[in-house]
Design a protein around this motif. Structure first.
Motif, short mmCIF file in Angstrom:
data_model
loop_
_atom_site.label_atom_id
_atom_site.label_comp_id
_atom_site.label_asym_id
_atom_site.label_seq_id
_atom_site.Cartn_x
_atom_site.Cartn_y
_atom_site.Cartn_z
N GLY A 150 11.45 -12.86 29.48
CA GLY A 150 10.02 -12.58 29.70
C GLY A 150 9.71 -12.30 31.15
O GLY A 150 8.95 -11.38 31.48
N ALA A 151 10.32 -13.08 32.05
CA ALA A 151 10.08 -12.89 33.49
C ALA A 151 10.61 -11.54 33.95
O ALA A 151 9.95 -10.84 34.73
CB ALA A 151 10.73 -14.02 34.28
N VAL A 152 11.78 -11.17 33.50
CA VAL A 152 12.36 -9.87 33.89
C VAL A 152 11.51 -8.72 33.36
O VAL A 152 11.18 -7.78 34.09
CB VAL A 152 13.84 -9.76 33.41
N LEU A 153 11.14 -8.78 32.09
CA LEU A 153 10.31 -7.72 31.52
C LEU A 153 8.95 -7.64 32.22
O LEU A 153 8.47 -6.54 32.51
CB LEU A 153 10.12 -7.93 30.02
N GLY A 154 8.34 -8.78 32.47
CA GLY A 154 7.07 -8.79 33.16
C GLY A 154 7.18 -8.22 34.57
O GLY A 154 6.31 -7.46 35.01
N THR A 155 8.26 -8.55 35.26
CA THR A 155 8.49 -8.02 36.60
C THR A 155 8.62 -6.50 36.56
O THR A 155 8.02 -5.79 37.38
CB THR A 155 9.76 -8.65 37.22
N ILE A 156 9.36 -6.00 35.60
CA ILE A 156 9.54 -4.55 35.46
C ILE A 156 8.20 -3.87 35.17
O ILE A 156 7.86 -2.85 35.78
CB ILE A 156 10.58 -4.23 34.36
N ILE A 157 7.43 -4.44 34.28
CA ILE A 157 6.12 -3.86 33.93
C ILE A 157 5.20 -3.84 35.15
O ILE A 157 4.61 -2.81 35.48
CB ILE A 157 5.47 -4.63 32.76
N GLY A 158 5.08 -4.97 35.83
CA GLY A 158 4.21 -5.05 37.00
C GLY A 158 4.65 -4.10 38.10
O GLY A 158 3.84 -3.39 38.70
N TYR A 159 5.95 -4.06 38.36
CA TYR A 159 6.49 -3.19 39.41
C TYR A 159 6.23 -1.72 39.09
O TYR A 159 5.73 -0.97 39.92
CB TYR A 159 7.99 -3.45 39.59
N CYS A 160 6.61 -1.31 37.88
CA CYS A 160 6.46 0.10 37.50
C CYS A 160 4.99 0.52 37.51
O CYS A 160 4.67 1.63 37.98
CB CYS A 160 7.07 0.35 36.13
N LEU A 161 4.13 -0.31 37.01
CA LEU A 161 2.72 0.03 36.99
C LEU A 161 2.16 0.17 38.41
O LEU A 161 1.41 1.13 38.69
CB LEU A 161 1.94 -1.02 36.20
N CYS A 162 2.53 -0.72 39.29
CA CYS A 162 2.06 -0.63 40.68
C CYS A 162 2.61 0.61 41.37
O CYS A 162 1.91 1.26 42.16
CB CYS A 162 2.42 -1.88 41.45
N ARG A 163 3.84 0.95 41.08
CA ARG A 163 4.43 2.18 41.66
C ARG A 163 3.69 3.41 41.15
O ARG A 163 3.45 4.35 41.90
CB ARG A 163 5.93 2.28 41.32
N LEU A 164 3.34 3.41 39.86
CA LEU A 164 2.60 4.55 39.30
C LEU A 164 1.21 4.68 39.91
O LEU A 164 0.74 5.79 40.13
CB LEU A 164 2.47 4.39 37.78
N THR A 165 0.54 3.57 40.14
CA THR A 165 -0.81 3.61 40.69
C THR A 165 -0.83 3.85 42.20
O THR A 165 -1.86 4.15 42.76
CB THR A 165 -1.61 2.32 40.37
N ALA A 166 0.33 3.73 42.85
CA ALA A 166 0.41 3.94 44.29
C ALA A 166 0.34 5.42 44.64
O ALA A 166 0.06 5.78 45.77
CB ALA A 166 1.71 3.35 44.84
N LYS A 167 0.57 6.26 43.65
CA LYS A 167 0.58 7.73 43.91
C LYS A 167 -0.80 8.30 43.88
O LYS A 167 -1.73 7.85 43.42
CB LYS A 167 1.46 8.41 42.89
#
Length: 167
Positions: A150-167
């Motif tokens: 759960g922690a790994v999946l949550g980390t991936i989701i949070g990271y990817c979403l923040c990277r997408l919104t950074a553009k």
């Protein structure tokens, strides 16, 4: 091995720690991790923190849908408290499957969203997310691998979403 680790953690129970754990990691955090929704809404309403609020709210929705709506049913792992019913529970017994730990997914997706936007505050939220994951073991409702997954999946989701919104 996992059940042995859970049994060691169960030996740490005492009335004071039990009460603290229930108040902080069950009542305060909420049955479905509502603390993250509240934080996301507050940050969403403040123009300066709008992006972080969006990241938290969207990552929460994604993590909840992926974890609770899809993966739990696909994996179908029985919770430790339903395998060994001799351990007294201090929280309500869940009827859902065990893997992944959605509390851990929600916590890490949200905490990583904060960390990606605000490093100093993010460190606190990551530690808090780790404690939420630990609480799932303390409450005897998840196996260690459920929490890690759960922690790994949550980390991936949070990271990817923040990277997408950074553009």
């Amino acid at each position: 091995m996992e059940m042995a680790m859970l049994q060691v953690i169960q030996s740490w129970h005492n009335p004071v720690l039990d009460r603290i754990m229930v108040i902080v990691f069950n009542d305060f955090v909420g049955a479905k991790g509502e603390i993250w929704v509240i934080l996301g809404l507050i940050l969403f309403l403040i123009p300066k923190t709008l992006k972080c609020g969006i990241c938290i709210l969207v990552s929460y929705i994604l993590a909840y849908f992926i974890g609770d709506g899809v993966l739990k049913e696909l994996i179908g792992r029985i919770r430790p408290c339903n395998v060994d019913t001799s351990v007294p529970l201090i929280v309500k017994r869940s009827t859902s499957y065990s893997c992944p730990s959605v509390h851990s997914m929600l916590a890490f997706a949200s905490a990583v969203s904060v960390f990606m936007n605000y490093k100093r505050t993010g460190i606190f939220t990551l530690v808090f997310a780790g404690l939420i994951g630990f609480s799932r073991l303390y409450f005897f409702v998840h196996y260690p691998t459920d929490v890690i997954f759960g922690a790994v999946l949550g980390t991936i989701i949070g990271y990817c979403l923040c990277r997408l919104t950074a553009k």
